[in-house]
Design an enzyme around this catalytic site. Structure first.
Site, PDB file in Angstrom:
ATOM      1  CG  PHE A 100      -1.871   1.204   1.178  1.00 24.08           C
ATOM      2  CD1 PHE A 100      -3.057   1.134   0.463  1.00 24.08           C
ATOM      3  CD2 PHE A 100      -1.549   2.407   1.821  1.00 24.08           C
ATOM      4  CE1 PHE A 100      -3.916   2.233   0.403  1.00 24.08           C
ATOM      5  CE2 PHE A 100      -2.423   3.500   1.761  1.00 24.08           C
ATOM      6  CZ  PHE A 100      -3.600   3.409   1.052  1.00 24.08           C
ATOM      7  CG  ASP A 157       5.604   3.747   1.832  1.00 27.81           C
ATOM      8  OD1 ASP A 157       5.555   4.381   2.902  1.00 27.81           O
ATOM      9  OD2 ASP A 157       4.606   3.559   1.101  1.00 27.81           O
ATOM     10  CE  LYS A 174      -1.231   5.808   7.439  1.00 29.46           C
ATOM     11  NZ  LYS A 174      -0.827   5.069   6.247  1.00 29.46           N
TER      12      LYS A 174
HETATM   13  C1  PLP Z   1      -0.944   5.313   4.829  1.00 24.43           C
HETATM   14  C2  PLP Z   1       0.141   4.908   3.914  1.00 24.43           C
HETATM   15  C3  PLP Z   1       0.381   5.592   2.707  1.00 24.43           C
HETATM   16  C4  PLP Z   1      -0.511   6.705   2.203  1.00 24.43           C
HETATM   17  O1  PLP Z   1      -0.511   7.814   3.036  1.00 24.43           O
HETATM   18  P1  PLP Z   1      -1.686   8.910   2.868  1.00 24.43           P
HETATM   19  O2  PLP Z   1      -1.314   9.978   3.838  1.00 24.43           O
HETATM   20  O3  PLP Z   1      -2.967   8.236   3.184  1.00 24.43           O
HETATM   21  O4  PLP Z   1      -1.630   9.379   1.452  1.00 24.43           O
HETATM   22  C5  PLP Z   1       1.453   5.202   1.944  1.00 24.43           C
HETATM   23  N1  PLP Z   1       2.255   4.177   2.327  1.00 24.43           N
HETATM   24  C6  PLP Z   1       2.059   3.522   3.477  1.00 24.43           C
HETATM   25  C7  PLP Z   1       2.998   2.429   3.855  1.00 24.43           C
HETATM   26  C8  PLP Z   1       0.991   3.849   4.306  1.00 24.43           C
HETATM   27  O5  PLP Z   1       0.769   3.163   5.435  1.00 24.43           O
END
Ligand code: PLP
Length: 392
Positions: free
Chosen positions: A132, A217, A246
């Site tokens: 994700f 990421d 986050k």
């Molecule tokens: C939540 C998340 C995203 C996306 O972040 P948003 O602020 O919702 O755009 C991307 N990568 C990872 C691993 C995430 O947990």
């Protein structure tokens, strides 16, 4: 679940029949005054819990001083946040944006530019199934979320997905057209999938061998969530590009992309954004970073995480298992009853997330207390006992 459909909001997700009105630490209250123990925390966002005093103070102070001067001018909190993130990460430069997806977009832009100018126009980014990375068009293509490929065709080209946790799968597709490998050190949304030890280190070695970039990421795993400031530190490897989000803002919208000297290749005009690096959010992130990087804070995450893991072991008698790291955990249920368990928890005053039919995910405040872990288990245990022992 009794849901509350709002006719003036677009239908993106079913929401329970309540309105959250306020929060403090590990708890929120709805408009009726009912209290909930919160193990969702904005989806692993509120690193310091709800309405942390430090976040309130940083917001109030900065709001009275300067909110948005335009990204075309320097502001002091952004300069300091960049300096501190560069120093703590070992990377060379930072760029700030508002969401994780945007940070990942910037990461892929950097990789494509680097590929165009330094690697004979290579552009393909290898990503993993079940990943994700966000919800923009490019990040939907980068993500391997089930069912996404057919949603909004045509899909963005330039991504190649392989099995997660399998370095050989990367070797099988890497080539002259490859510009980067992009991966979560632990897959968060995908269900807290923890790869075998050494996975990230092997990807680093493959990236070095082929001369491509490694993008980590860490939007979910970074900022203390897994017990170290960054999850990749547990493998003693440094990515070329790192994305954060986050927990970085502990509830306010800020994300970051960091890159080393060779990967940090934007020229004037390549990237921008109205709110990037505005002092209101960078002032908060600066405070968050100062708090989270303290050894005692990270030690609390590790010890409370170990305690949570211990307590989750007691659920094994119902056929459940737990996986995770630090304060990011998933309970794997023996059958597809996660939504029912989530709803029963809600009715009993506890918020948990059910990202998969057989999975409950726990993402508490990094300041969560043993007593709050006990409170979670006091609700969860009888619910699972009732539901699962009957089946067994
Ligand atoms: C939540 C998340 C995203 C996306 O972040 P948003 O602020 O919702 O755009 C991307 N990568 C990872 C691993 C995430 O947990």
């Amino acid at each position: 679940m009794k849901t509350n459909h709002c006719s003036t909001l677009m239908a993106i997700t079913p929401r329970p029949d309540l309105v959250i009105a306020r929060g403090a630490g590990s708890y929120v209250w709805d408009e009726r005054g009912t209290r909930y123990l919160d193990f969702v925390q904005g989806w692993a966002v509120n690193a310091l819990g709800h309405c942390a005093p430090e976040v309130q103070a940083a917001l109030a102070e900065q709001a009275a001083r300067l909110i948005t001067p335009s990204p075309a001018y320097h502001n002091r909190p952004q300069l300091e946040l960049a300096a501190q993130l560069v120093e703590t990460s070992g990377l060379a430069q930072a760029h700030f944006c508002s969401t994780g997806a945007e940070a990942n977009e910037a990461a892929v832009k950097l990789a494509r530019k680097w590929g165009r100018t330094r690697r004979r126009a290579a552009y393909e980014v290898i990503t993993t199934n079940n990943a994700f990375h966000g919800r923009t068009f490019a990040m939907m293509a980068a993500s391997g979320k089930l069912g996404w490929d057919g949603l909004f065709p045509p899909n963005m080209p330039g991504f190649r997905r392989v099995a997660y946790g399998d370095p050989a799968a990367v070797r099988a597709v890497i080539g002259d057209h490859t510009v980067a490998i992009m991966v979560e050190p632990i897959q968060g949304e995908g269900g807290v999938i923890v790869p075998a030890r050494g996975y990230l280190r092997e990807l680093r070695a493959i990236a070095d061998e082929y001369g491509v970039l490694l993008i980590a990421d860490e939007i979910q795993t970074g900022i203390g969530r897994t017990g170290t400031l960054f999850c990749h530190q547990q493998e003693q490897v440094l990515p070329d590009i790192l994305t954060l989000g986050k927990g970085l803002g502990a509830g306010v919208p800020i994300a970051a992309v960091l890159a080393n000297q060779i990967a940090s290749c934007f020229d004037y005009g390549d990237q921008g954004g109205t709110y990037n690096g505005n002092p209101l959010v960078t002032a908060v992130a600066l405070k968050v970073l100062q708090i989270v990087k303290e050894p005692a804070f990270l030690e609390h995450v590790r010890s409370t995480g170990a305690y949570l893991r211990e307590r989750l072991r007691t659920l094994e008698e119902f056929g459940c298992s737990a996986r995770g790291s630090g304060l990011l955990w998933a309970i794997v249920l023996p059958d597809d009853c996660a939504e029912a368990v989530r709803d029963e928890c809600l009715a009993a005053g506890v918020l948990v997330n059910a990202p998969r039919p057989n999975l409950i995910r726990l993402m508490p405040s990094l300041r969560v207390q043993h007593s709050e872990v006990d409170e979670l288990l006091a609700v969860l245990e009888p619910i699972l006992r009732q539901r699962l022992l009957r089946v067994a």
